[in-house]
Design a protein around this motif. Sequence first.
Motif, PDB file in Angstrom:
ATOM      1  N   ASP A 126     -56.859  19.691 -55.855  1.00 34.12           N
ATOM      2  CA  ASP A 126     -55.788  20.547 -55.337  1.00 34.12           C
ATOM      3  C   ASP A 126     -55.518  20.310 -53.849  1.00 34.12           C
ATOM      4  OD1 ASP A 126     -58.091  21.731 -54.346  1.00 34.12           O
ATOM      5  OD2 ASP A 126     -57.595  23.760 -55.041  1.00 34.12           O
ATOM      6  N   VAL A 127     -56.201  19.328 -53.248  1.00 37.15           N
ATOM      7  CA  VAL A 127     -55.907  18.888 -51.880  1.00 37.15           C
ATOM      8  C   VAL A 127     -55.985  17.361 -51.871  1.00 37.15           C
ATOM      9  CG1 VAL A 127     -56.482  19.009 -49.426  1.00 37.15           C
ATOM     10  CG2 VAL A 127     -56.989  20.968 -50.904  1.00 37.15           C
ATOM     11  N   VAL A 128     -54.931  16.702 -51.395  1.00 34.99           N
ATOM     12  CA  VAL A 128     -54.905  15.243 -51.365  1.00 34.99           C
ATOM     13  C   VAL A 128     -54.545  14.755 -49.966  1.00 34.99           C
ATOM     14  CG1 VAL A 128     -53.873  13.141 -52.296  1.00 34.99           C
ATOM     15  CG2 VAL A 128     -54.238  15.110 -53.801  1.00 34.99           C
ATOM     16  N   TYR A 129     -55.410  13.953 -49.386  1.00 34.89           N
ATOM     17  CA  TYR A 129     -55.220  13.369 -48.057  1.00 34.89           C
ATOM     18  C   TYR A 129     -54.881  11.900 -48.225  1.00 34.89           C
ATOM     19  CZ  TYR A 129     -56.756  11.693 -43.352  1.00 34.89           C
ATOM     20  OH  TYR A 129     -56.856  11.107 -42.100  1.00 34.89           O
ATOM     21  N   SER A 130     -53.778  11.470 -47.633  1.00 39.14           N
ATOM     22  CA  SER A 130     -53.356  10.072 -47.747  1.00 39.14           C
ATOM     23  C   SER A 130     -53.344   9.394 -46.392  1.00 39.14           C
ATOM     24  CB  SER A 130     -51.950   9.985 -48.345  1.00 39.14           C
ATOM     25  OG  SER A 130     -51.891  10.613 -49.601  1.00 39.14           O
ATOM     26  N   ALA A 131     -53.956   8.203 -46.307  1.00 38.04           N
ATOM     27  CA  ALA A 131     -53.888   7.350 -45.124  1.00 38.04           C
ATOM     28  C   ALA A 131     -53.279   6.053 -45.623  1.00 38.04           C
ATOM     29  CB  ALA A 131     -55.278   7.118 -44.530  1.00 38.04           C
ATOM     30  N   ALA A 151     -51.114  18.930 -49.544  1.00 39.60           N
ATOM     31  CA  ALA A 151     -51.172  17.548 -49.074  1.00 39.60           C
ATOM     32  C   ALA A 151     -51.611  17.562 -47.616  1.00 39.60           C
ATOM     33  CB  ALA A 151     -49.799  16.889 -49.190  1.00 39.60           C
ATOM     34  N   ILE A 152     -52.333  16.546 -47.211  1.00 33.07           N
ATOM     35  CA  ILE A 152     -52.691  16.375 -45.799  1.00 33.07           C
ATOM     36  C   ILE A 152     -52.038  15.082 -45.342  1.00 33.07           C
ATOM     37  CG2 ILE A 152     -54.541  16.008 -44.126  1.00 33.07           C
ATOM     38  CD1 ILE A 152     -56.372  17.687 -45.849  1.00 33.07           C
ATOM     39  N   GLY A 153     -51.188  15.193 -44.326  1.00 34.31           N
ATOM     40  CA  GLY A 153     -50.461  14.037 -43.818  1.00 34.31           C
ATOM     41  C   GLY A 153     -51.294  13.225 -42.838  1.00 34.31           C
ATOM     42  N   VAL A 154     -50.696  12.150 -42.328  1.00 39.30           N
ATOM     43  CA  VAL A 154     -51.457  11.277 -41.440  1.00 39.30           C
ATOM     44  C   VAL A 154     -50.576  10.669 -40.354  1.00 39.30           C
ATOM     45  CG1 VAL A 154     -51.124   9.093 -42.676  1.00 39.30           C
ATOM     46  CG2 VAL A 154     -53.290   9.508 -41.491  1.00 39.30           C
ATOM     47  N   ASP A 155     -51.198  10.380 -39.238  1.00 36.29           N
ATOM     48  CA  ASP A 155     -50.606   9.695 -38.077  1.00 36.29           C
ATOM     49  C   ASP A 155     -49.580  10.547 -37.328  1.00 36.29           C
ATOM     50  OD1 ASP A 155     -52.219   7.483 -38.450  1.00 36.29           O
ATOM     51  OD2 ASP A 155     -50.764   6.460 -39.697  1.00 36.29           O
ATOM     52  N   SER A 156     -48.509  10.958 -37.990  1.00 42.66           N
ATOM     53  CA  SER A 156     -47.532  11.857 -37.372  1.00 42.66           C
ATOM     54  C   SER A 156     -47.731  13.259 -37.949  1.00 42.66           C
ATOM     55  CB  SER A 156     -46.104  11.391 -37.672  1.00 42.66           C
ATOM     56  OG  SER A 156     -45.838  10.127 -37.094  1.00 42.66           O
ATOM     57  N   ASP A 157     -47.197  14.284 -37.270  1.00 40.68           N
ATOM     58  CA  ASP A 157     -47.215  15.648 -37.805  1.00 40.68           C
ATOM     59  C   ASP A 157     -46.135  15.696 -38.878  1.00 40.68           C
ATOM     60  OD1 ASP A 157     -47.126  18.313 -38.401  1.00 40.68           O
ATOM     61  OD2 ASP A 157     -46.799  19.004 -36.342  1.00 40.68           O
ATOM     62  N   GLN A 158     -46.513  15.442 -40.105  1.00 44.02           N
ATOM     63  CA  GLN A 158     -45.521  15.241 -41.152  1.00 44.02           C
ATOM     64  C   GLN A 158     -44.801  16.516 -41.588  1.00 44.02           C
ATOM     65  OE1 GLN A 158     -47.909  12.460 -43.819  1.00 44.02           O
ATOM     66  NE2 GLN A 158     -46.301  11.051 -43.180  1.00 44.02           N
ATOM     67  N   TYR A 159     -45.324  17.662 -41.218  1.00 47.23           N
ATOM     68  CA  TYR A 159     -44.630  18.932 -41.463  1.00 47.23           C
ATOM     69  C   TYR A 159     -43.287  18.941 -40.738  1.00 47.23           C
ATOM     70  CZ  TYR A 159     -43.701  24.000 -41.375  1.00 47.23           C
ATOM     71  OH  TYR A 159     -43.120  25.262 -41.505  1.00 47.23           O
ATOM     72  N   SER A 203     -51.801  17.694 -40.809  1.00 49.40           N
ATOM     73  CA  SER A 203     -51.758  16.233 -40.708  1.00 49.40           C
ATOM     74  C   SER A 203     -52.815  15.803 -39.718  1.00 49.40           C
ATOM     75  CB  SER A 203     -50.384  15.743 -40.221  1.00 49.40           C
ATOM     76  OG  SER A 203     -49.363  16.012 -41.150  1.00 49.40           O
ATOM     77  N   MET A 204     -53.474  14.687 -40.027  1.00 51.23           N
ATOM     78  CA  MET A 204     -54.412  14.117 -39.071  1.00 51.23           C
ATOM     79  C   MET A 204     -53.574  13.252 -38.125  1.00 51.23           C
ATOM     80  SD  MET A 204     -56.471  11.978 -37.476  1.00 51.23           S
ATOM     81  CE  MET A 204     -56.471  10.373 -38.251  1.00 51.23           C
ATOM     82  N   VAL A 205     -53.233  13.834 -36.998  1.00 52.38           N
ATOM     83  CA  VAL A 205     -52.339  13.168 -36.057  1.00 52.38           C
ATOM     84  C   VAL A 205     -53.115  12.144 -35.231  1.00 52.38           C
ATOM     85  CG1 VAL A 205     -50.765  13.470 -34.117  1.00 52.38           C
ATOM     86  CG2 VAL A 205     -50.862  15.199 -35.936  1.00 52.38           C
ATOM     87  N   LYS A 206     -52.563  10.945 -35.203  1.00 50.99           N
ATOM     88  CA  LYS A 206     -53.146   9.847 -34.424  1.00 50.99           C
ATOM     89  C   LYS A 206     -52.104   9.489 -33.380  1.00 50.99           C
ATOM     90  CE  LYS A 206     -54.522   5.090 -35.423  1.00 50.99           C
ATOM     91  NZ  LYS A 206     -54.911   4.185 -36.509  1.00 50.99           N
ATOM     92  N   ASN A 207     -52.416   9.740 -32.131  1.00 46.50           N
ATOM     93  CA  ASN A 207     -51.413   9.632 -31.080  1.00 46.50           C
ATOM     94  C   ASN A 207     -51.149   8.197 -30.635  1.00 46.50           C
ATOM     95  OD1 ASN A 207     -50.769  12.436 -30.875  1.00 46.50           O
ATOM     96  ND2 ASN A 207     -52.744  12.746 -29.885  1.00 46.50           N
TER      97      ASN A 207
END
Length: 351
Positions: free
Chosen positions: A234-239, A259-267, A282-286
């Motif tokens: 019920d939680v999916v993180y994509s890189a 969902a957990i986003g990546v790199d950008s704040d996908q919300y 989202s796991m934000v990578k600056n």
Amino acid sequence: MRRVAKLSAACIATAALAVTATACGSTSSDNDTNSSSSGDGKGVKIGLAFDVGGRGDRSFNDSAARGADKAKTEFGGGIKELTAKTSDTEADREQRLSDLAQAGYNPVIGVGYAYAASMTKVAAKFPKTSFGIVDSVVDAKNVDSITFTEEQGSYLAGVAAALKSKSKHVGFIGGVDVPLIKKFEAGYVQGVKDTNPKIKVDTQYLSHGSDTSGFASPDKGKEAAQGMLDNGADVVYSAAGSSGNGAIEAVAGKKGAWAIGVDSDQYNIPGLSKYKNSILTSMVKNVDVGVYDFVKSVHSGKPLTGTNTYSLEKNGVSLATSGGFIDDVKAKLDAAKKKIVDGSVKVKTTP
């Protein structure tokens, strides 16, 4: 500070920089995107060699583009963009970087780990040009290696996933099974297990080895996420670059899933707005900060070189709070962050 990562894929073979310019934003891995903004003869001439997906991927490449756009706005000048194909060879990547340098672009930035070998060769041929590479390390006097501690940010994503999962079953989707993406997986799984050892974690990669299509195949991302949801996650993180957009779409179709986003704040990405209420964080990578810092240093006449790592402590990676969906677990996330920063928790870089 900067950190070198290994995330970018190859750029496209371009006969000449003067080839027809097209609008940026293509997310097709088979499209060559050559877009340039003509400058006024002042400022900086930035050469961007994107990973597959290019500008418009709503993730990794877009973050790099934001950094270049900010620099252009502040310092003037122009940007030349070339986007990688999944079919690129090492010769294609080398030619792309060489074309940018030969045309007078300075700095020239390779957005992604796939440019490491080609940049090593090209930087030696153009010693007066400043090169930057995101997600990998190139040992050369005129190269700035911009890296990140993806595993640390992904650890926090794992903590959030564990705290929010009701089924006690979560998933991770990686674009390509390369060392860089393994860092995301390792941190995420560790964060989940440190929070609740009983939670099940499914892992799937969309492509393997030199096949970089996993970074630009939303259909594959959607299929992988749907499979995990069907199995109880019920939680999916994509890189996985733009492939993650497909995963987000799949998750949005299931009530109660995140969902957990990546790199950008996908919300906050316009193209994903219809799914934003399903994006936990989202796991934000600056990457934008690293690119901007590098361009600024070249503009000032003091180009950054060596390996510059952007860590959790320096806010190089972080969890986005848009939507307020992790506000209720903020105290536990802050506690986890503190342990990483003070060294109490050592986050693995391999699964």
